[in-house]
Design a protein around this motif. Structure first.
Motif, PDB file in Angstrom:
ATOM      1  N   ARG A 166      39.361  45.825  46.690  1.00  0.00           N
ATOM      2  CA  ARG A 166      40.109  45.093  47.719  1.00  0.00           C
ATOM      3  C   ARG A 166      40.465  46.029  48.866  1.00  0.00           C
ATOM      4  O   ARG A 166      41.288  46.912  48.707  1.00  0.00           O
ATOM      5  CB  ARG A 166      41.391  44.495  47.131  1.00  0.00           C
ATOM      6  CG  ARG A 166      41.127  43.450  46.075  1.00  0.00           C
ATOM      7  CD  ARG A 166      42.413  42.892  45.494  1.00  0.00           C
ATOM      8  NE  ARG A 166      42.128  41.774  44.623  1.00  0.00           N
ATOM      9  CZ  ARG A 166      41.994  40.509  45.033  1.00  0.00           C
ATOM     10  NH1 ARG A 166      42.137  40.221  46.307  1.00  0.00           N
ATOM     11  NH2 ARG A 166      41.719  39.556  44.175  1.00  0.00           N
ATOM     12  N   VAL A 217      44.645  43.067  51.571  1.00  0.00           N
ATOM     13  CA  VAL A 217      45.423  42.237  50.653  1.00  0.00           C
ATOM     14  C   VAL A 217      46.476  41.480  51.452  1.00  0.00           C
ATOM     15  O   VAL A 217      47.014  41.986  52.450  1.00  0.00           O
ATOM     16  CB  VAL A 217      46.075  43.110  49.552  1.00  0.00           C
ATOM     17  CG1 VAL A 217      47.144  44.029  50.150  1.00  0.00           C
ATOM     18  CG2 VAL A 217      46.649  42.267  48.441  1.00  0.00           C
ATOM     19  N   ASP A 245      47.390  36.861  47.811  1.00  0.00           N
ATOM     20  CA  ASP A 245      46.675  37.480  46.696  1.00  0.00           C
ATOM     21  C   ASP A 245      47.611  37.865  45.563  1.00  0.00           C
ATOM     22  O   ASP A 245      47.201  37.958  44.404  1.00  0.00           O
ATOM     23  CB  ASP A 245      45.926  38.731  47.175  1.00  0.00           C
ATOM     24  CG  ASP A 245      44.902  38.415  48.251  1.00  0.00           C
ATOM     25  OD1 ASP A 245      44.060  37.538  48.011  1.00  0.00           O
ATOM     26  OD2 ASP A 245      44.968  39.035  49.333  1.00  0.00           O
ATOM     27  N   ASN A 271      46.842  46.235  41.781  1.00  0.00           N
ATOM     28  CA  ASN A 271      45.476  45.711  41.762  1.00  0.00           C
ATOM     29  C   ASN A 271      45.334  44.632  40.697  1.00  0.00           C
ATOM     30  O   ASN A 271      44.708  43.578  40.934  1.00  0.00           O
ATOM     31  CB  ASN A 271      44.490  46.845  41.530  1.00  0.00           C
ATOM     32  CG  ASN A 271      43.050  46.377  41.441  1.00  0.00           C
ATOM     33  OD1 ASN A 271      42.543  46.126  40.345  1.00  0.00           O
ATOM     34  ND2 ASN A 271      42.379  46.260  42.584  1.00  0.00           N
TER      35      ASN A 271
END
Length: 393
Positions: free
Chosen positions: A343, A346, A300, A335
């Motif tokens: 989220r 992650v 991510d 973020n």
């Protein structure tokens, strides 16, 4: 001249996550070292082999890196609903200093196995097969960690097929829950300034947008691009550049003042373990230090973090808590790097590979808190017996 024999102190050398450390039962330490103070610090420094101007730890158990210069003291806990107290000491490599200001998230995974194997957990609570839940009081920061230790045939299971980037061989998975891992105190203490993003002016270096958070461990997050990075850096690119290391340390010192951890930048040298400096970037493919290819689709975001003045070879467990928590709060730099939005879990790329961590956060009256962070590590005993330390006098 009279020569005294070395002390022989029961100890266990353990790997926990991507760290290694020397573990002691409090009751096994020499009496003077059972309480905080100079005697305890001197003993642990001698065990590790510090201070070492050569930076090798040849005459001790340390490995001359921030990940391998660690000591842990375990005892039965008097804290209600907890099994053991876990005290962690980060031993400086080249100076006479033990930092007690924070936790080691990686070695947290070895605390439960050590406690079970050393008779600190009621045998009646250890199943023949399954998981033994060990509730740990983390003394340095006054927080609870819950370890789910795998048990096979009534003993701690150490081997398995759980792979952790940054550790060469697979082992048994140990899920960890970090309960309420942000600081206590004034409302909004998870973000010490009350802001998700601050402007940090660092004289002689520059002005940076930062997210400063105290979850897992106090951490200062920056955008990789603002430092001239792209987030795929490996250790040589950072650790071989003295001017860059000094720049990052200066940022850390000024951030520590802004976070209220110290009142003057000159005191940063006495608080080497905290806060951490980390930088993040949007997901991008790169080659990990092992030669493993990490695709942008595998992660991510990218994250890198400094530990005791050097880029960490993987990611500290406590910093992983900070990353997961900050990623769960819309608007933080972490973020944003992850693409924004809500989220709870992650997956980030670090120098050795990838890591998955989760956090449960909530916002009440504009104040963000984290109730729990979760991740998995592994641990195993490397050697057990007695560590020898020259007697003083």
């Amino acid at each position: 001249m009279t020569h005294r024999p070395q002390l022989r102190i029961p100890a266990t050398y353990m790997r926990g996550g991507t760290s290694k450390g020397v573990f002691f039962r409090l009751e096994d330490l020499p009496e003077a070292a059972r309480v905080p103070g100079a005697a305890r610090d001197a003993l642990l420094m001698r065990v590790i082999g510090s201070p070492d101007p050569y930076g090798k730890h040849t005459d001790g158990m340390g490995g001359a890196t921030s990940s391998t210069s660690k000591c842990v003291i375990i005892s039965k806990s008097d804290v209600p609903d907890h099994d053991v107290d876990y005290l962690y000491g980060q031993v400086s490599i080249d100076s006479a200093f033990v930092d007690w200001s924070g936790n080691c998230g990686n070695l947290s995974s070895a605390v439960g196995p050590f406690a079970i194997a050393n008779g600190l957990i009621d045998p009646a609570r250890v199943p023949h097969d399954g998981h033994c839940i060990v509730r740990i009081w983390q003394v340095n920061i006054g927080k609870t960690i819950v370890a789910h230790v795998p048990i096979t045939d009534g003993e701690v299971q150490e081997t398995g097929d759980f792979e952790l980037d940054g550790v060469t061989f697979p082992a048994a998975e140990i899920p960890l829950e970090f309960i309420d891992p942000s600081d206590d105190g004034d409302a909004g203490a998870m973000f010490p300034t009350g802001n998700l993003v601050d402007t940090l002016d660092v004289p002689g270096v520059g002005t940076f947008e930062v997210t400063m958070i105290t979850a897992g461990i106090p951490t200062i997050f920056l955008r990789a691009a603002d430092l001239g990075f792209d987030g795929t850096e490996l250790q040589p690119a950072v650790n071989d550049d003295r001017a860059l290391l000094q720049k990052l340390e200066t940022i850390r010192a000024h951030g520590a003042v802004r976070m209220g951890l110290i009142d003057d930048v000159s005191k940063a040298a006495t608080r080497q373990h905290t806060p951490k400096v980390a930088w993040v970037a949007p997901a991008k493919g790169y080659m990990a230090s092992s030669g493993k290819a990490i695709a942008a689709s595998d992660i991510d975001l990218l994250a890198r973090a400094m530990s005791m003045g050097k880029l960490h070879h993987a990611m500290m467990g406590t910093a992983s808590v900070a990353i997961a928590t900050a990623a769960a709060v819309p608007g933080t730099l972490v973020n944003q790097a992850a693409g924004g939005g809500d989220r709870r879990v992650v997956r980030f790329g670090h120098p050795s590979g990838t890591l998955r961590a989760g956090a449960e956060v909530r916002c009440i009256d504009g104040i963000w808190t984290v109730t729990k962070a979760v991740m998995s590590r592994s641990a195993r005993v490397l050697m057990e017996g007695r560590v020898r330390v020259p007697a003083e006098g």
